[in-house]
Design a protein around this motif. Structure first.
Motif, PDB file in Angstrom:
ATOM      1  N   GLU A 189      29.009  32.417  38.253  1.00 43.26           N
ATOM      2  CA  GLU A 189      28.029  33.451  37.910  1.00 43.26           C
ATOM      3  C   GLU A 189      27.762  34.372  39.093  1.00 43.26           C
ATOM      4  N   GLU A 190      27.667  33.799  40.297  1.00 43.04           N
ATOM      5  CA  GLU A 190      27.427  34.627  41.484  1.00 43.04           C
ATOM      6  C   GLU A 190      28.620  35.553  41.731  1.00 43.04           C
ATOM      7  N   ASN A 191      29.842  35.015  41.567  1.00 45.33           N
ATOM      8  CA  ASN A 191      31.036  35.852  41.743  1.00 45.33           C
ATOM      9  C   ASN A 191      31.077  36.976  40.714  1.00 45.33           C
ATOM     10  N   GLU A 192      30.727  36.654  39.468  1.00 45.43           N
ATOM     11  CA  GLU A 192      30.731  37.661  38.413  1.00 45.43           C
ATOM     12  C   GLU A 192      29.684  38.741  38.693  1.00 45.43           C
ATOM     13  N   LEU A 193      28.495  38.328  39.114  1.00 45.15           N
ATOM     14  CA  LEU A 193      27.434  39.281  39.432  1.00 45.15           C
ATOM     15  C   LEU A 193      27.868  40.231  40.545  1.00 45.15           C
ATOM     16  N   LEU A 194      28.471  39.699  41.599  1.00 45.54           N
ATOM     17  CA  LEU A 194      28.934  40.554  42.697  1.00 45.54           C
ATOM     18  C   LEU A 194      29.998  41.533  42.215  1.00 45.54           C
ATOM     19  N   ALA A 195      30.925  41.057  41.374  1.00 46.35           N
ATOM     20  CA  ALA A 195      31.976  41.934  40.844  1.00 46.35           C
ATOM     21  C   ALA A 195      31.370  43.036  39.971  1.00 46.35           C
ATOM     22  N   LEU A 196      30.398  42.679  39.136  1.00 46.11           N
ATOM     23  CA  LEU A 196      29.761  43.673  38.263  1.00 46.11           C
ATOM     24  C   LEU A 196      28.969  44.702  39.071  1.00 46.11           C
ATOM     25  N   ARG A 197      28.299  44.255  40.116  1.00 46.63           N
ATOM     26  CA  ARG A 197      27.555  45.196  40.972  1.00 46.63           C
ATOM     27  C   ARG A 197      28.515  46.190  41.625  1.00 46.63           C
ATOM     28  N   LYS A 198      29.655  45.666  42.097  1.00 45.85           N
ATOM     29  CA  LYS A 198      30.645  46.517  42.747  1.00 45.85           C
ATOM     30  C   LYS A 198      31.211  47.533  41.756  1.00 45.85           C
ATOM     31  N   GLU A 199      31.537  47.068  40.548  1.00 50.97           N
ATOM     32  CA  GLU A 199      32.053  47.967  39.515  1.00 50.97           C
ATOM     33  C   GLU A 199      31.006  49.012  39.124  1.00 50.97           C
ATOM     34  N   ASN A 200      29.757  48.595  38.997  1.00 50.52           N
ATOM     35  CA  ASN A 200      28.669  49.512  38.654  1.00 50.52           C
ATOM     36  C   ASN A 200      28.545  50.606  39.709  1.00 50.52           C
TER      37      ASN A 200
END
Length: 93
Positions: free
Chosen positions: A62-73
């Motif tokens: 979940e932490e990895n996914e959140l970081l990836a989504l923040r970067k994409e955003n």
């Protein structure tokens, strides 16, 4: 006045965990090496979980996914700003 932040090598962290695992008490290690209890507990958890003391190796999915989504955003916001600027420029011509 808070103590200055110290950094510890992975080797030092490993040695502290080994001391603990070989029977030295948590309290004695923390006191003798002037460590914070929370940092020492984190090292033990990281050692048992992944064997790595790097934060990125100890993140949950979940932490990895959140970081990836923040970067994409952030990337998408930048692209959006560029397109808005381009539309303004094209509208003037």
């Amino acid at each position: 006045m808070p103590k200055p932040r110290r950094t510890f090598t992975a080797e030092f962290k490993k040695q502290m965990v080994q001391l603990y695992e070989s029977g030295k008490s948590r309290a004695n290690i923390i006191k003798e090496y002037d460590l914070s209890a929370s940092a020492f507990d984190r090292w033990i958890t990281q050692s048992q979980k992944t064997g790595s003391f790097k934060e990125k190796n100890n993140r949950t999915e979940e932490e990895n996914e959140l970081l990836a989504l923040r970067k994409e955003n952030q990337r998408l916001k930048m692209e959006n700003d560029i397109l808005k600027q381009a539309a303004l420029i094209m509208g003037r011509k």
